[in-house]
Design an enzyme around this catalytic site. Sequence first.
Site, mmCIF file in Angstrom:
data_model
loop_
_atom_site.group_PDB
_atom_site.id
_atom_site.type_symbol
_atom_site.label_atom_id
_atom_site.label_comp_id
_atom_site.label_asym_id
_atom_site.label_seq_id
_atom_site.Cartn_x
_atom_site.Cartn_y
_atom_site.Cartn_z
ATOM 1 C CD GLU A 1 4.840 -0.958 12.664
ATOM 2 O OE1 GLU A 1 3.609 -0.951 12.846
ATOM 3 O OE2 GLU A 1 5.629 -0.379 13.416
ATOM 4 C CD GLU B 1 8.058 0.562 10.500
ATOM 5 O OE1 GLU B 1 6.984 0.810 9.944
ATOM 6 O OE2 GLU B 1 9.036 0.048 9.919
ATOM 7 C CB CYS C 1 -1.972 -1.250 8.507
ATOM 8 S SG CYS C 1 -0.941 0.214 8.685
ATOM 9 C CG ASN D 1 -0.309 -0.239 2.499
ATOM 10 O OD1 ASN D 1 0.861 -0.598 2.555
ATOM 11 N ND2 ASN D 1 -1.045 -0.039 3.567
HETATM 12 P P1 NDP Z 1 1.265 -9.833 3.242
HETATM 13 O O1 NDP Z 1 1.348 -10.217 4.656
HETATM 14 O O2 NDP Z 1 0.572 -10.716 2.285
HETATM 15 O O3 NDP Z 1 2.735 -9.607 2.642
HETATM 16 C C1 NDP Z 1 3.643 -8.709 3.249
HETATM 17 C C2 NDP Z 1 5.026 -8.968 2.673
HETATM 18 O O4 NDP Z 1 5.545 -10.207 3.188
HETATM 19 C C3 NDP Z 1 5.057 -9.096 1.160
HETATM 20 O O5 NDP Z 1 6.235 -8.496 0.669
HETATM 21 C C4 NDP Z 1 5.064 -10.597 0.983
HETATM 22 O O6 NDP Z 1 5.566 -10.973 -0.273
HETATM 23 C C5 NDP Z 1 5.969 -11.026 2.119
HETATM 24 N N1 NDP Z 1 5.843 -12.410 2.524
HETATM 25 C C6 NDP Z 1 4.794 -13.257 2.359
HETATM 26 N N2 NDP Z 1 5.057 -14.461 2.924
HETATM 27 C C7 NDP Z 1 6.304 -14.385 3.456
HETATM 28 C C8 NDP Z 1 7.146 -15.294 4.178
HETATM 29 N N3 NDP Z 1 6.754 -16.534 4.481
HETATM 30 N N4 NDP Z 1 8.366 -14.866 4.577
HETATM 31 C C9 NDP Z 1 8.775 -13.602 4.308
HETATM 32 N N5 NDP Z 1 8.031 -12.707 3.613
HETATM 33 C C10 NDP Z 1 6.807 -13.089 3.205
HETATM 34 O O7 NDP Z 1 0.652 -8.385 3.271
HETATM 35 P P2 NDP Z 1 0.074 -7.548 2.069
HETATM 36 O O8 NDP Z 1 1.160 -7.212 1.107
HETATM 37 O O9 NDP Z 1 -1.133 -8.273 1.608
HETATM 38 O O10 NDP Z 1 -0.328 -6.187 2.802
HETATM 39 C C11 NDP Z 1 -1.517 -6.050 3.488
HETATM 40 C C12 NDP Z 1 -1.326 -6.276 4.979
HETATM 41 O O11 NDP Z 1 -0.285 -5.453 5.465
HETATM 42 C C13 NDP Z 1 -2.547 -5.902 5.770
HETATM 43 O O12 NDP Z 1 -2.802 -6.861 6.766
HETATM 44 C C14 NDP Z 1 -2.165 -4.596 6.412
HETATM 45 O O13 NDP Z 1 -2.878 -4.301 7.565
HETATM 46 C C15 NDP Z 1 -0.710 -4.776 6.633
HETATM 47 N N6 NDP Z 1 -0.044 -3.476 6.745
HETATM 48 C C16 NDP Z 1 0.428 -3.078 7.973
HETATM 49 C C17 NDP Z 1 0.975 -1.825 8.143
HETATM 50 C C18 NDP Z 1 1.516 -1.385 9.465
HETATM 51 O O14 NDP Z 1 2.354 -0.493 9.487
HETATM 52 N N7 NDP Z 1 1.091 -1.939 10.586
HETATM 53 C C19 NDP Z 1 1.047 -0.889 7.022
HETATM 54 C C20 NDP Z 1 0.584 -1.418 5.777
HETATM 55 C C21 NDP Z 1 0.037 -2.676 5.660
HETATM 56 P P3 NDP Z 1 4.541 -11.045 -1.513
HETATM 57 O O15 NDP Z 1 3.633 -9.891 -1.466
HETATM 58 O O16 NDP Z 1 5.463 -10.966 -2.644
HETATM 59 O O17 NDP Z 1 3.815 -12.327 -1.312
#
Ligand code: NDP
Length: 483
Positions: free
Chosen positions: A249, A457, A283, A152
């Site tokens: 996060e 953060e 998020c 995002n």
């Molecule tokens: P995901 O949890 O699907 O993915 C996050 C990242 O982790 C991606 O780069 C993903 O790769 C990677 N990833 C997936 N599986 C693994 C693994 N087993 N080991 C290491 N890395 C892995 O999140 P989204 O991208 O769908 O984002 C949405 C989520 O993020 C929501 O739940 C949102 O609330 C949260 N979020 C939290 C924030 C905060 O600051 N608290 C801010 C923004 C979002 P890939 O995408 O390539 O699969």
Amino acid sequence: MIAQPPGSHFVGGAYIDCHEGAPLPVQYPATGEVIATLHDATPDLIDQTITAARAAQVGWSEMTGTERGRILRRAADIMRDRNHDLSVLETYDTGKPLSETLVADATSGADALEYFGGLAGSLTGEHIQLGEDWVYTRREPLGLCVGIGAWNYPTQIACWKAAPALACGNAVIFKPSEETPLCALKVAEILVEAGLPAGLFNVLQGRGDVGAALVTDPRVNKVSLTGSVPTGRKVYAAAAAGLKHVTMELGGKSPLIVFDDADIDDAVGGAILGNFYSSGQVCSNGTRVFVHKVIKEAFLTRLTERLATAILGDPHNEATNFGPLVSARQLEIVQGYIAKGQAEGARLVTGGETLDQPGHWITPAVFADVTDDMTIAREEIFGPVMAVLDFEDEEDVITRANATEFGLSAGVFTRDLKRGHRVIAQLQAGSCFINSYNDAPVEAPFGGVKSSGVGRENSKAAIDHYSQLKSVYVRMGHVEAPF
Ligand code: NDP
């Protein structure tokens, strides 16, 4: 349209154009067109990047904080000068309208680089006098930090992780989300242009398996993930096996409580910002909007009127203020939740319609008469779906607001400031708001409690998560040993 980047990855201060990994097509969410094709990092490239980053970190940690900070502040200036181009790229990467990206992405990244650049020269240990003897502490870097991002806020997430890590003398490898791989490459380019030595900020593309390879490598000292709770659990467990430092996060289902004495327009504004900015893909969103029964209909009327003025359309037109979702998969997830909301008996007040056109478009949706047990009140949707719940009693609404595994954010709208502070103090959340919603200045700590995260953060608090203290005991007299 945008130019294909000169390489998929950025390693050792330069682009690497390696086609051996699986192709990673990048779609423009507003039309579904493929605008670039990158490739996943191979195990060999991951290995080389870790080696290069660790080697570069040694010299970087020997520089003074002021020298490191100067480079970060220069990068902040370059980023601000290029805000327009970077915002256009962010809009292609994420689909978020330019009216948002111009003010919330490279600008927020630049704030982080400037803030931590300013702080770098003032990082110190302390001196503890113990009679004649004394202890001093040294604030030392952790070593190699891996950052993994959600889709995002690709520029902001890269900078929020890189800036404190680099300020403290660490090297960084950042893996963007596979959905939005372009922006972090520009962050890397800018840091090098600002004078960052090669190998200190690297970008490796790939799916979850690339992230997993980085997290489990014993040469990595810290993992900072922005992602969902299920991914957080996996990454936290993998990092724990190597006893690595972590920042998590994660997601949320945050409460926003509107009392009967609230300024209704302000509360509606807060609810709009906390549900529909970035098409709801934030998020910290306050997606459970508890509205006092007495003002509920007035709130819904005003909200519906204001949502009718939302402008959906070409995200590059600065008049547009509501964009598409990031992917077809995310659109499908959001449609599923809208269907569930209706099936479970919530009242769809407005929106939730999929637009019959290319791209991943859905109109902002508001459900009323939502109850605590409904799926749309319990699960993070990560899309433009607001759930409005009724309440009458302060204590009762606090209990209901806290009845969730999440704890990222919480907001209260009331003219009674005593109540505002009293209620916020009882809400289980890390980032809270009184008569506002979703502000995230770099000066304030950001992060969650409960399943929403670990660590913070931004702000001075981030320094503790990217450095460690060494204590040194200094004896001034003789050593008295028993033998
Ligand atoms: P995901 O949890 O699907 O993915 C996050 C990242 O982790 C991606 O780069 C993903 O790769 C990677 N990833 C997936 N599986 C693994 C693994 N087993 N080991 C290491 N890395 C892995 O999140 P989204 O991208 O769908 O984002 C949405 C989520 O993020 C929501 O739940 C949102 O609330 C949260 N979020 C939290 C924030 C905060 O600051 N608290 C801010 C923004 C979002 P890939 O995408 O390539 O699969």
